[in-house]
Each structure stands twice: as C-alpha cells, then as structure tokens.
Design a protein around this motif. Structure first.
Motif, mmCIF file in Angstrom:
data_model
loop_
_atom_site.group_PDB
_atom_site.id
_atom_site.type_symbol
_atom_site.label_atom_id
_atom_site.label_comp_id
_atom_site.label_asym_id
_atom_site.label_seq_id
_atom_site.Cartn_x
_atom_site.Cartn_y
_atom_site.Cartn_z
ATOM 1 N N ASN A 107 39.266 31.708 3.125
ATOM 2 C CA ASN A 107 38.629 31.744 1.811
ATOM 3 C C ASN A 107 38.338 30.294 1.405
ATOM 4 N N PRO A 108 37.468 30.080 0.435
ATOM 5 C CA PRO A 108 37.083 28.714 0.065
ATOM 6 C C PRO A 108 38.249 27.823 -0.375
ATOM 7 N N VAL A 109 39.227 28.388 -1.049
ATOM 8 C CA VAL A 109 40.360 27.580 -1.508
ATOM 9 C C VAL A 109 41.186 27.096 -0.320
ATOM 10 N N THR A 110 41.451 27.977 0.622
ATOM 11 C CA THR A 110 42.206 27.602 1.823
ATOM 12 C C THR A 110 41.438 26.576 2.639
ATOM 13 N N LEU A 111 40.133 26.792 2.790
ATOM 14 C CA LEU A 111 39.316 25.828 3.521
ATOM 15 C C LEU A 111 39.365 24.459 2.847
ATOM 16 N N THR A 112 39.256 24.433 1.533
ATOM 17 C CA THR A 112 39.303 23.167 0.796
ATOM 18 C C THR A 112 40.617 22.445 1.048
ATOM 19 N N GLN A 113 41.722 23.174 1.025
ATOM 20 C CA GLN A 113 43.024 22.547 1.272
ATOM 21 C C GLN A 113 43.115 21.998 2.693
ATOM 22 N N HIS A 114 42.600 22.741 3.663
ATOM 23 C CA HIS A 114 42.634 22.256 5.046
ATOM 24 C C HIS A 114 41.733 21.034 5.227
ATOM 25 N N LEU A 115 40.573 21.023 4.568
ATOM 26 C CA LEU A 115 39.710 19.841 4.628
ATOM 27 C C LEU A 115 40.432 18.633 4.024
ATOM 28 N N SER A 116 41.151 18.863 2.943
ATOM 29 C CA SER A 116 41.917 17.802 2.307
ATOM 30 C C SER A 116 42.950 17.229 3.280
ATOM 31 N N ASP A 117 43.676 18.086 3.937
ATOM 32 C CA ASP A 117 44.682 17.646 4.903
ATOM 33 C C ASP A 117 44.021 16.939 6.091
ATOM 34 N N TYR A 118 42.907 17.480 6.554
ATOM 35 C CA TYR A 118 42.187 16.936 7.712
ATOM 36 C C TYR A 118 41.691 15.513 7.430
ATOM 37 N N PHE A 119 41.095 15.323 6.258
ATOM 38 C CA PHE A 119 40.544 14.015 5.910
ATOM 39 C C PHE A 119 41.554 13.090 5.233
ATOM 40 N N GLY A 120 42.673 13.641 4.758
ATOM 41 C CA GLY A 120 43.644 12.825 4.049
ATOM 42 C C GLY A 120 43.148 12.394 2.675
ATOM 43 N N VAL A 121 42.362 13.260 2.053
ATOM 44 C CA VAL A 121 41.774 13.003 0.732
ATOM 45 C C VAL A 121 42.139 14.180 -0.160
ATOM 46 N N PRO A 122 42.496 13.932 -1.420
ATOM 47 C CA PRO A 122 42.870 15.050 -2.300
ATOM 48 C C PRO A 122 41.743 16.086 -2.408
ATOM 49 N N PRO A 123 42.108 17.344 -2.562
ATOM 50 C CA PRO A 123 41.087 18.385 -2.699
ATOM 51 C C PRO A 123 40.515 18.413 -4.109
ATOM 52 N N ALA A 124 39.266 18.825 -4.197
ATOM 53 C CA ALA A 124 38.677 19.122 -5.504
ATOM 54 C C ALA A 124 39.075 20.552 -5.848
ATOM 55 N N ASP A 125 39.237 20.807 -7.097
ATOM 56 C CA ASP A 125 39.567 22.152 -7.544
ATOM 57 C C ASP A 125 38.273 22.954 -7.634
ATOM 58 N N PRO A 126 38.110 24.012 -6.821
ATOM 59 C CA PRO A 126 36.867 24.792 -6.874
ATOM 60 C C PRO A 126 36.554 25.337 -8.274
ATOM 61 N N LYS A 127 37.577 25.458 -9.120
ATOM 62 C CA LYS A 127 37.342 25.944 -10.483
ATOM 63 C C LYS A 127 36.561 24.933 -11.311
ATOM 64 N N GLN A 128 36.541 23.667 -10.881
ATOM 65 C CA GLN A 128 35.822 22.627 -11.610
ATOM 66 C C GLN A 128 34.312 22.805 -11.519
ATOM 67 N N ILE A 129 33.840 23.532 -10.531
ATOM 68 C CA ILE A 129 32.400 23.650 -10.320
ATOM 69 C C ILE A 129 31.690 24.126 -11.577
ATOM 70 N N GLY A 130 32.194 25.120 -12.220
ATOM 71 C CA GLY A 130 31.551 25.651 -13.414
ATOM 72 C C GLY A 130 31.867 24.882 -14.685
ATOM 73 N N HIS A 131 32.701 23.857 -14.570
ATOM 74 C CA HIS A 131 33.139 23.120 -15.757
ATOM 75 C C HIS A 131 32.964 21.614 -15.592
ATOM 76 N N VAL A 132 31.917 21.223 -14.883
ATOM 77 C CA VAL A 132 31.652 19.803 -14.699
ATOM 78 C C VAL A 132 31.208 19.210 -16.023
ATOM 79 N N ARG A 133 31.785 18.079 -16.353
ATOM 80 C CA ARG A 133 31.466 17.440 -17.626
ATOM 81 C C ARG A 133 30.069 16.827 -17.582
ATOM 82 N N PRO A 134 29.293 16.999 -18.640
ATOM 83 C CA PRO A 134 27.926 16.438 -18.679
ATOM 84 C C PRO A 134 27.886 14.926 -18.464
ATOM 85 N N ASP A 135 28.888 14.188 -18.965
ATOM 86 C CA ASP A 135 28.882 12.738 -18.773
ATOM 87 C C ASP A 135 29.036 12.373 -17.296
#
Length: 133
Positions: free
Chosen positions: A45-73
């Motif tokens: 699922n997208p959340v699991t994939l995001t976590q694995h990408l985070s581990d693979y690259f050694g970079v914190p994951p973005a929260d997929p829930k943020q997609i619909g709540h991106v700040r205009p600024d």
C-alpha cells in the motif's frame, strides 16, 4: 542504497521474489516506476511503500495525509515549473526553509535548483512519485 530498490524490498521481506518479478514485468509492459506497479498490483500500500522508500534512501518519509493539506505559502514558495520539472511537492515553509516531498531524494540537481530558486534551504521528505503527481 547499493542495491536496486526491488532487491532491497525482497531482502526486507516487504515483497517476495515472485511479486518483484510480476511488478517488473508490469513495469516493462505498462511503464511507471516499480513502486507504482507494486501498489497497483496490490502487493504494497502507499503508506508501506513510503516507509520503505524512507528506509532505502535514509530520508524521513512524507506523510501521505499531507497531500490534501498542503499550505498555500508552501505552494507559493516553489515555482510551479520547477516543482513540475523535478516532481516535487512543497509541503511547508518556515524560517528554516522549505520542506518538499520527492521520490528521489538523491536528485541533488533538483535540490540545488530548488534552493537557488526559493532562496531557502530545502528539507527533503520521501514520497512515491505517483502520490506527488
């Protein structure tokens, strides 16, 4: 990150070799990145994939829930043409810099151009490209 993503996912037990093979075949037939095909085939699922990408690259994951709540600024901070060219999603902006989601956090050319064009430091979070788009 010395091994290909698919092999990494198998060694982590996220998918099995047969699932990897099917996803690679789908990638050849239909295009798209490996992660998209793994999700499309129902192996992850997208959340699991995001976590694995985070581990693979050694970079914190973005929260997929943020997609619909991106700040205009945040959207205003990154020029649209740059965001589209490099496949990044601006998530937030503060005094410390701009936080963006990207599928390849090792794209240093993109990070450098984002820093130059925004005049701010760039904090990277990883997210599958199909979620960014």
């Amino acid at each position: 990150m010395s091994m290909p993503l698919g092999q990494y996912l198998v060694t982590q037990g996220a998918i099995n070799p047969s699932q990897l093979q099917l996803a690679l075949e789908a990638q050849i037939l239909f295009g798209g990145r490996l992660g998209y095909n793994l999700v499309d085939l129902g192996f992850m699922n997208p959340v699991t994939l995001t976590q694995h990408l985070s581990d693979y690259f050694g970079v914190p994951p973005a929260d997929p829930k943020q997609i619909g709540h991106v700040r205009p600024d945040a959207l205003r901070a990154v020029p649209r043409d740059v965001a589209v060219r490099y496949g990044v999603l601006p998530l937030s902006v503060d005094r410390a810099g701009v936080t963006v989601a990207m599928s390849d956090p090792n794209d240093f050319k993109a990070i450098d151009e984002l820093a130059f064009r925004t005049g701010r430091s760039i904090k990277v979070r990883t997210m599958p490209d199909f979620l960014i788009k």
